[in-house]
Design a protein around this motif. Structure first.
Motif, PDB file in Angstrom:
ATOM      1  N   LEU A  88       5.692  -0.740   2.108  1.00 21.05           N
ATOM      2  CA  LEU A  88       6.434  -1.780   1.016  1.00 21.05           C
ATOM      3  C   LEU A  88       5.321  -2.434   0.135  1.00 21.05           C
ATOM      4  N   THR A  89       4.062  -3.031   0.781  1.00 19.33           N
ATOM      5  CA  THR A  89       2.980  -3.374   0.109  1.00 19.33           C
ATOM      6  C   THR A  89       2.518  -2.366  -0.885  1.00 19.33           C
ATOM      7  N   HIS A  90       2.274  -1.051  -0.499  1.00 17.01           N
ATOM      8  CA  HIS A  90       1.904  -0.111  -0.977  1.00 17.01           C
ATOM      9  C   HIS A  90       2.971   0.200  -2.317  1.00 17.01           C
ATOM     10  N   GLU A  91       4.401   0.347  -2.060  1.00 11.84           N
ATOM     11  CA  GLU A  91       5.146   0.909  -3.134  1.00 11.84           C
ATOM     12  C   GLU A  91       4.901  -0.264  -4.130  1.00 11.84           C
ATOM     13  N   ILE A  92       5.092  -1.593  -3.741  1.00 19.25           N
ATOM     14  CA  ILE A  92       5.047  -2.678  -4.941  1.00 19.25           C
ATOM     15  C   ILE A  92       3.725  -2.575  -5.654  1.00 19.25           C
ATOM     16  N   GLY A  93       2.744  -2.225  -4.962  1.00 17.63           N
ATOM     17  CA  GLY A  93       1.230  -1.978  -5.710  1.00 17.63           C
ATOM     18  C   GLY A  93       1.451  -0.798  -6.883  1.00 17.63           C
TER      19      GLY A  93
ATOM     20  N   ALA B  41      -4.445  -6.456  -0.388  1.00 22.71           N
ATOM     21  CA  ALA B  41      -3.343  -7.210  -0.206  1.00 22.71           C
ATOM     22  C   ALA B  41      -3.229  -7.658   1.178  1.00 22.71           C
ATOM     23  N   LEU B  42      -3.442  -6.857   2.039  1.00 29.36           N
ATOM     24  CA  LEU B  42      -3.254  -7.004   3.479  1.00 29.36           C
ATOM     25  C   LEU B  42      -4.793  -7.470   4.169  1.00 29.36           C
ATOM     26  N   GLY B  43      -5.739  -7.818   3.410  1.00 28.96           N
ATOM     27  CA  GLY B  43      -6.732  -8.229   3.927  1.00 28.96           C
ATOM     28  C   GLY B  43      -7.803  -7.258   4.586  1.00 28.96           C
ATOM     29  N   LYS B  44      -7.781  -5.937   4.204  1.00 31.57           N
ATOM     30  CA  LYS B  44      -8.509  -5.017   4.777  1.00 31.57           C
ATOM     31  C   LYS B  44      -9.700  -4.671   3.908  1.00 31.57           C
ATOM     32  N   THR B  45     -10.925  -4.436   4.510  1.00 26.62           N
ATOM     33  CA  THR B  45     -12.179  -4.294   3.381  1.00 26.62           C
ATOM     34  C   THR B  45     -12.520  -2.855   3.563  1.00 26.62           C
ATOM     35  N   GLY B  46     -11.991  -2.012   4.155  1.00 30.40           N
ATOM     36  CA  GLY B  46     -12.501  -0.606   4.176  1.00 30.40           C
ATOM     37  C   GLY B  46     -13.823  -0.439   4.900  1.00 30.40           C
ATOM     38  N   THR B  47     -13.875  -1.278   5.857  1.00 32.18           N
ATOM     39  CA  THR B  47     -15.500  -1.368   6.767  1.00 32.18           C
ATOM     40  C   THR B  47     -15.392   0.082   7.240  1.00 32.18           C
ATOM     41  N   ASN B  48     -16.905   0.877   7.257  1.00 30.53           N
ATOM     42  CA  ASN B  48     -16.880   2.084   7.727  1.00 30.53           C
ATOM     43  C   ASN B  48     -16.166   3.228   7.294  1.00 30.53           C
ATOM     44  N   CYS B  49     -15.802   3.085   5.810  1.00 34.30           N
ATOM     45  CA  CYS B  49     -14.797   3.836   5.331  1.00 34.30           C
ATOM     46  C   CYS B  49     -15.142   5.313   4.515  1.00 34.30           C
ATOM     47  N   TRP B  50     -16.346   5.829   4.925  1.00 31.47           N
ATOM     48  CA  TRP B  50     -16.739   7.046   4.311  1.00 31.47           C
ATOM     49  C   TRP B  50     -17.415   8.042   5.046  1.00 31.47           C
ATOM     50  N   SER B  51     -18.541   7.824   5.963  1.00 35.92           N
ATOM     51  CA  SER B  51     -19.283   8.582   6.559  1.00 35.92           C
ATOM     52  C   SER B  51     -18.929   9.483   7.557  1.00 35.92           C
ATOM     53  N   SER B  52     -17.565   9.456   7.964  1.00 39.46           N
ATOM     54  CA  SER B  52     -16.861  10.499   8.704  1.00 39.46           C
ATOM     55  C   SER B  52     -15.910  11.381   7.861  1.00 39.46           C
ATOM     56  N   VAL B  53     -16.104  11.222   6.458  1.00 41.42           N
ATOM     57  CA  VAL B  53     -15.454  12.295   5.493  1.00 41.42           C
ATOM     58  C   VAL B  53     -15.572  13.644   5.946  1.00 41.42           C
ATOM     59  N   SER B  54     -14.870  14.399   5.898  1.00 45.33           N
ATOM     60  CA  SER B  54     -15.066  15.990   6.239  1.00 45.33           C
ATOM     61  C   SER B  54     -14.128  16.767   5.086  1.00 45.33           C
ATOM     62  N   TRP B  55     -14.813  17.479   4.429  1.00 42.59           N
ATOM     63  CA  TRP B  55     -13.928  18.207   3.290  1.00 42.59           C
ATOM     64  C   TRP B  55     -13.796  19.421   3.704  1.00 42.59           C
ATOM     65  N   ALA B  56     -12.376  19.942   3.433  1.00 41.54           N
ATOM     66  CA  ALA B  56     -12.044  21.266   3.718  1.00 41.54           C
ATOM     67  C   ALA B  56     -12.753  22.552   3.158  1.00 41.54           C
ATOM     68  N   SER B  57     -13.188  22.140   2.039  1.00 39.50           N
ATOM     69  CA  SER B  57     -13.853  23.218   1.219  1.00 39.50           C
ATOM     70  C   SER B  57     -15.078  22.633  -0.008  1.00 39.50           C
TER      71      SER B  57
ATOM     72  N   ALA C 148       7.983  -8.355   0.536  1.00 38.13           N
ATOM     73  CA  ALA C 148       8.035  -8.074  -1.020  1.00 38.13           C
ATOM     74  C   ALA C 148       7.518  -9.496  -1.608  1.00 38.13           C
ATOM     75  N   LYS C 149       8.000 -10.558  -1.427  1.00 39.83           N
ATOM     76  CA  LYS C 149       7.463 -11.601  -2.030  1.00 39.83           C
ATOM     77  C   LYS C 149       6.003 -12.028  -1.953  1.00 39.83           C
ATOM     78  N   SER C 150       5.418 -11.919  -0.719  1.00 36.76           N
ATOM     79  CA  SER C 150       3.926 -11.978  -0.709  1.00 36.76           C
ATOM     80  C   SER C 150       3.346 -10.667  -1.626  1.00 36.76           C
ATOM     81  N   ALA C 151       3.810  -9.469  -1.554  1.00 38.58           N
ATOM     82  CA  ALA C 151       2.967  -8.392  -2.108  1.00 38.58           C
ATOM     83  C   ALA C 151       2.943  -8.538  -3.662  1.00 38.58           C
ATOM     84  N   VAL C 152       4.053  -8.924  -4.187  1.00 41.31           N
ATOM     85  CA  VAL C 152       4.118  -8.927  -5.710  1.00 41.31           C
ATOM     86  C   VAL C 152       3.197  -9.898  -6.104  1.00 41.31           C
ATOM     87  N   ASP C 153       3.216 -11.069  -5.469  1.00 44.64           N
ATOM     88  CA  ASP C 153       2.333 -12.095  -5.812  1.00 44.64           C
ATOM     89  C   ASP C 153       0.868 -11.586  -5.795  1.00 44.64           C
ATOM     90  N   ALA C 154       0.378 -11.015  -4.486  1.00 50.22           N
ATOM     91  CA  ALA C 154      -0.973 -10.628  -4.602  1.00 50.22           C
ATOM     92  C   ALA C 154      -1.419  -9.684  -5.152  1.00 50.22           C
TER      93      ALA C 154
END
Length: 489
Positions: free
Chosen positions: A351-356, A386-402, A304-310
């Motif tokens: 918890l990092t999400h909820e504090i966001g 906040a967790l150092g994730k960059t979302g690399t390769n984060c879109w091209s396998s998207v599959s829409w339901a409709s 919580a302390k790390s997340a609120v500051d980030a």
């Protein structure tokens, strides 16, 4: 909220993040257009509980926020809530009085207001856990068909700039169950238990139904003063800053005050409490139910302390003084956010999400029923950062339901397609923001979000306003980006 399959999350499953994690591959060609120079202008945004607007003016290194004319699109404005409640011996029953003052910011006369009693749908209309009676300052009508709204007709229409107040007696019976409004044995959680004013904007009154799948909470920033009279054996973590005073024999009176918050939540029970201060100076308290180990509680305090500051470093200083996290591994929903107060499992990601959410829903508000992506996608993106994730390769396998499915669909769509809610709103939504960052560049994206938060501080964000702000940050035409990522509005 970090959603999980309804009632299916056992105590041994500690990471809500696994349900929402999205590893979708490379940035699409349309999003790889070379970014142009960052524009220096900010966008107009609503910023104050009283309906005031603000407009950023470029200074080269950021945007100054200055008040403009009243915003006539959202009312009743500048709500102020005063609440006095007394609990039974277990903290599962609360009775007392609530009053609310408000102003009409609209040129259209205000003839009525609506109280939102969202979690009355929790037990169905035959068993109402939130009861309003003896309304003063207006004439109370019948509850809405889903028991989540109560119309109060004012004695005479309220002209623009006029102020009024209503009051009522309130009774709250906390339902059984480890829910955001419920009790888990000796521990009670009271989220959305206080009635608050509904919002009227250009679309009319927002009286959307309660949803268990996500949120339908749409409210303006307001001031709360809440007095909780309770047995001294119970701790009552709550929104805002709290002070305790002796009550009658064996009882304590806790007074919690909060400024510019969208709701007020609290809990009651024989919690274990540990406290600390983030390096940035935010007081953080962790309240744990009896089956949470001390090492887990300490880990959550550190998170919580790390997340609120980030989050503060990216979106603006945390304004609410203290932050309370109430930890219980029995929550079926993973985690839930309220101003200055979160419910969570033992999960650093959740918890990092909820504090966001303190920024994306709390400080920068939105209509959570009709535009859930504006809080959930933005918060999941903030969690990644906040967790150092960059979302690399984060879109091209998207599959829409409709062909009808979009990131910007409302909760009406997601309640009808509940298995897709987390995947699209959280997963695809944050991936779209990662793609936008790659298109604009890290520096321009960081500036966009910090300026956007400043321009909507204590206000309300819309998809159209965010798209306009993003377009102002680049010379590249973003029309095809929004189309490809299915972001309408």
């Amino acid at each position: 909220m970090r959603p999980t399959p309804h009632r299916a999350l056992g105590a041994g499953v500690l990471s809500a993040a696994a349900l929402i994690a999205c590893t979708l591959p490379a940035t699409p060609a349309a999003a790889r257009t070379a970014p142009g120079p960052s524009a220096t202008a900010c966008v107009t945004g609503r910023t104050a509980a009283d309906g005031a607007q603000a407009k950023g003016t470029s200074t080269g290194s950021g945007c100054a926020v200055a008040p403009l004319a009243a915003d006539a699109t959202r009312t009743p404005a500048a709500p102020g809530y005063t609440v006095s409640l007394s609990s039974n011996s277990s903290g599962t029953g609360w009775t007392g009085h609530e009053s609310v003052s408000f102003t009409n910011a609209s040129p259209t006369a205000l003839s009525e207001v609506y109280l939102r009693l969202w979690d009355n749908a929790h037990g169905g209309c035959s068993a109402l856990p939130i009861k309003v009676s003896n309304v003063s300052g207006g004439s109370a009508g019948a509850l809405s068909a889903d028991c989540t709204s109560l119309k109060v007709t004012l004695p005479s229409p309220l002209a623009q700039g006029g102020s009024a107040s209503i009051g009522f007696d309130l009774g709250i019976t906390v339902p059984s169950g480890a829910d955001r409004f419920g009790h888990d044995g000796a521990f009670s959680f009271l989220g959305n238990a206080l009635p608050v004013l509904a919002v009227r904007d250009g679309a009319g009154w927002h009286l959307d139904p309660y949803t268990n799948n996500g949120e339908s909470f749409y409210s303006l920033a307001a001031d709360f003063k809440v007095t909780l009279d309770h047995p001294s054996s119970l701790l009552v973590p709550a929104t805002g800053a709290s002070t305790d005073a002796p009550g009658s024999s064996g009882r304590t009176v806790t007074t919690a005050t909060a400024s510019k918050v969208r709701d007020f939540a609290w809990a009651a029970g024989p919690f274990s409490k540990i406290s600390g201060t983030s390096p940035g100076g935010v007081a953080v308290n962790v309240y744990s139910v009896s089956n949470i180990s001390s090492s887990s509680a300490q880990s959550m305090l550190s998170t919580a302390k790390s997340a609120v500051d980030a989050h503060a470093s990216r979106f603006g200083a945390y304004p609410y003084g203290e932050l309370d996290a109430v930890i219980d591994n029995n929550y079926w929903f993973g985690g839930m956010e309220y101003p200055g107060f979160v419910l969570d499992l033992v999960s650093s990601t959740a918890l990092t999400h909820e504090i966001g959410h303190q920024w994306w829903y709390g400080i920068v508000g939105d209509d959570e029923y009709n535009s859930p992506w504006l809080d959930e996608a933005f918060t999941d993106y903030a969690t990644d950062l906040a967790l150092g994730k960059t979302g690399t390769n984060c879109w091209s396998s998207v599959s829409w339901a409709s062909s009808a499915e979009k990131i910007t669909d409302s909760m009406a769509y997601w309640d009808a397609h509940s298995s897709r809610y987390s995947t699209v709103v959280y997963g695809y939504g944050k991936c779209a923001l990662h793609d936008l960052r790659r298109l604009l560049g890290d520096t321009a994206m960081a500036k966009l979000l910090k300026d956007y938060a400043a321009a909507h501080w204590y206000g309300v964000s819309t998809t159209a306003e965010f798209k306009a702000a993003a377009q102002a940050a680049t010379s590249t035409d973003l029309t095809s980006f929004w189309t490809q990522h299915r972001i309408d509005g």
